[in-house]
Design a protein around this motif. Sequence first.
Motif, short mmCIF file in Angstrom:
data_model
loop_
_atom_site.label_atom_id
_atom_site.label_comp_id
_atom_site.label_asym_id
_atom_site.label_seq_id
_atom_site.Cartn_x
_atom_site.Cartn_y
_atom_site.Cartn_z
N MET A 277 0.84 -1.19 0.00
CA MET A 277 0.00 0.00 0.00
C MET A 277 0.88 1.24 0.00
O MET A 277 1.79 1.37 0.81
CB MET A 277 -0.90 0.01 1.24
N VAL A 278 0.61 2.16 -0.92
CA VAL A 278 1.33 3.43 -0.99
C VAL A 278 0.30 4.55 -0.84
O VAL A 278 -0.68 4.61 -1.57
CB VAL A 278 2.09 3.59 -2.31
N ILE A 279 0.56 5.42 0.13
CA ILE A 279 -0.32 6.57 0.39
C ILE A 279 0.48 7.84 0.15
O ILE A 279 1.63 7.95 0.58
CB ILE A 279 -0.83 6.54 1.84
N THR A 280 -0.12 8.80 -0.54
CA THR A 280 0.50 10.11 -0.72
C THR A 280 -0.15 11.09 0.24
O THR A 280 -1.36 11.35 0.16
CB THR A 280 0.34 10.60 -2.16
N ALA A 281 0.63 11.61 1.17
CA ALA A 281 0.09 12.49 2.20
C ALA A 281 -0.16 13.89 1.66
O ALA A 281 -1.27 14.42 1.76
CB ALA A 281 1.04 12.53 3.39
N GLY B 87 -7.06 12.82 8.91
CA GLY B 87 -7.46 12.04 7.74
C GLY B 87 -6.39 11.07 7.30
O GLY B 87 -6.69 9.94 6.91
N LEU B 88 -5.14 11.50 7.36
CA LEU B 88 -4.04 10.62 6.98
C LEU B 88 -3.96 9.41 7.92
O LEU B 88 -3.80 8.26 7.47
CB LEU B 88 -2.72 11.39 6.99
N ASN B 89 -4.09 9.65 9.20
CA ASN B 89 -4.04 8.55 10.15
C ASN B 89 -5.23 7.60 10.00
O ASN B 89 -5.10 6.39 10.20
CB ASN B 89 -3.95 9.07 11.59
N GLU B 90 -6.35 8.12 9.61
CA GLU B 90 -7.51 7.26 9.35
C GLU B 90 -7.24 6.35 8.16
O GLU B 90 -7.59 5.16 8.18
CB GLU B 90 -8.75 8.11 9.11
N GLN B 91 -6.61 6.89 7.11
CA GLN B 91 -6.23 6.05 5.96
C GLN B 91 -5.27 4.95 6.36
O GLN B 91 -5.40 3.79 5.95
CB GLN B 91 -5.58 6.91 4.88
N ILE B 92 -4.29 5.31 7.19
CA ILE B 92 -3.28 4.33 7.60
C ILE B 92 -3.92 3.24 8.46
O ILE B 92 -3.67 2.04 8.25
CB ILE B 92 -2.15 5.04 8.37
N ARG B 93 -4.76 3.62 9.40
CA ARG B 93 -5.39 2.62 10.27
C ARG B 93 -6.35 1.72 9.51
O ARG B 93 -6.54 0.55 9.87
CB ARG B 93 -6.11 3.32 11.42
N ALA B 94 -6.95 2.25 8.47
CA ALA B 94 -7.91 1.46 7.68
C ALA B 94 -7.22 0.46 6.74
O ALA B 94 -7.87 -0.44 6.21
CB ALA B 94 -8.81 2.39 6.87
N CYS B 95 -5.93 0.63 6.54
CA CYS B 95 -5.19 -0.24 5.62
C CYS B 95 -4.84 -1.56 6.31
O CYS B 95 -4.23 -1.57 7.37
CB CYS B 95 -3.93 0.47 5.14
N ALA B 96 -5.22 -2.66 5.67
CA ALA B 96 -4.96 -3.99 6.24
C ALA B 96 -3.59 -4.53 5.87
O ALA B 96 -3.16 -5.56 6.40
CB ALA B 96 -6.04 -4.96 5.79
N ASP B 97 -2.87 -3.86 4.97
CA ASP B 97 -1.57 -4.34 4.53
C ASP B 97 -0.56 -4.32 5.67
O ASP B 97 -0.59 -3.43 6.53
CB ASP B 97 -1.03 -3.49 3.38
N ALA B 98 0.37 -5.28 5.66
CA ALA B 98 1.41 -5.32 6.67
C ALA B 98 2.51 -4.30 6.39
O ALA B 98 3.21 -3.87 7.30
CB ALA B 98 2.01 -6.72 6.76
N GLU B 99 2.69 -3.92 5.12
CA GLU B 99 3.70 -2.94 4.73
C GLU B 99 3.02 -1.73 4.10
O GLU B 99 2.27 -1.88 3.14
CB GLU B 99 4.70 -3.56 3.76
N ILE B 100 3.31 -0.57 4.66
CA ILE B 100 2.67 0.67 4.21
C ILE B 100 3.74 1.71 3.93
O ILE B 100 4.60 1.97 4.78
CB ILE B 100 1.69 1.20 5.27
N THR B 101 3.69 2.32 2.76
CA THR B 101 4.60 3.42 2.40
C THR B 101 3.79 4.70 2.32
O THR B 101 2.71 4.74 1.71
CB THR B 101 5.26 3.15 1.04
N VAL B 102 4.30 5.75 2.97
CA VAL B 102 3.65 7.06 2.91
C VAL B 102 4.65 8.06 2.35
O VAL B 102 5.75 8.22 2.89
CB VAL B 102 3.14 7.52 4.29
N ARG B 103 4.27 8.74 1.30
CA ARG B 103 5.15 9.71 0.62
C ARG B 103 4.62 11.13 0.81
O ARG B 103 3.46 11.34 1.15
CB ARG B 103 5.27 9.38 -0.87
#
Length: 240
Positions: free
Chosen positions: A1-5, A12-28
């Motif tokens: 999962m890649v999220i662009t902040a 809102g960003l933290n809500e996206q992160i918490r909602a993601c079920a992936d074990a590996e998360i990249t935030v740019r």
Amino acid sequence: MVITANTTYYKGLNEQIRACADAEITVREIYGQRYLGCGSSDKTFKLYGTPGNGLGQYLSGSTIEVFGNCQEAVGDTMNDGEIIVHGNVGDACGYGMRGGRILIEGNVGYRAGIHMKAYLDKFPVVIVGGCAGSFLGEYLAGGLIAVLGRGANGALPCSYFCGTGMHGGKIVLRCDEKPSGLPPQVLVREMNDEDRAELMPHLAAYCQHFGSTPEEILSERFYVLTPNPEAGYKQLYTFE
């Protein structure tokens, strides 16, 4: 999962992160958003940009790797896991830290490791590659803080009031001369073999991320600060 902040508000960003079920998360494109990764466990985060205050607060087993600098209160009260910072960190890093490890490539601000504590199998570790500001290890009650002084040319790698109120744990400083001006409740000595063995796995992890080798770093002179049990802090109190 890649999220662009980008300009996403931190909630809102933290809500996206918490909602993601992936074990590996990249935030740019992180521009100061706060509380990233707080309380998380069993996740791996790769963060690009400048996280805001409270990165990894109450961390409970996740790994957070930051490609950039961080603001204040990194790892505040973290319980387990690892935070790796390819840059510098602001004040109060590791405040009340109870376990896990923080590796910082560069410098850290004031009051790093304040109120750190260890209990049973929980043993917090902070490794700083560069230098630290004033009040390093203030009220330290347990764990290990090491400041490697890379780029300090052998000078004391921390500022004023190092170890103030320290009553547990250990502070390791890489410098050419014995630190002076410490409080009477702090003992200072050169590093011994037992200290080296304790520091070695954390140095190995530091070097894995940031370069060099433990042997090269340990070839320089280190001093170790520990509490002086005979001095105590009874003079801080008023008796009738």
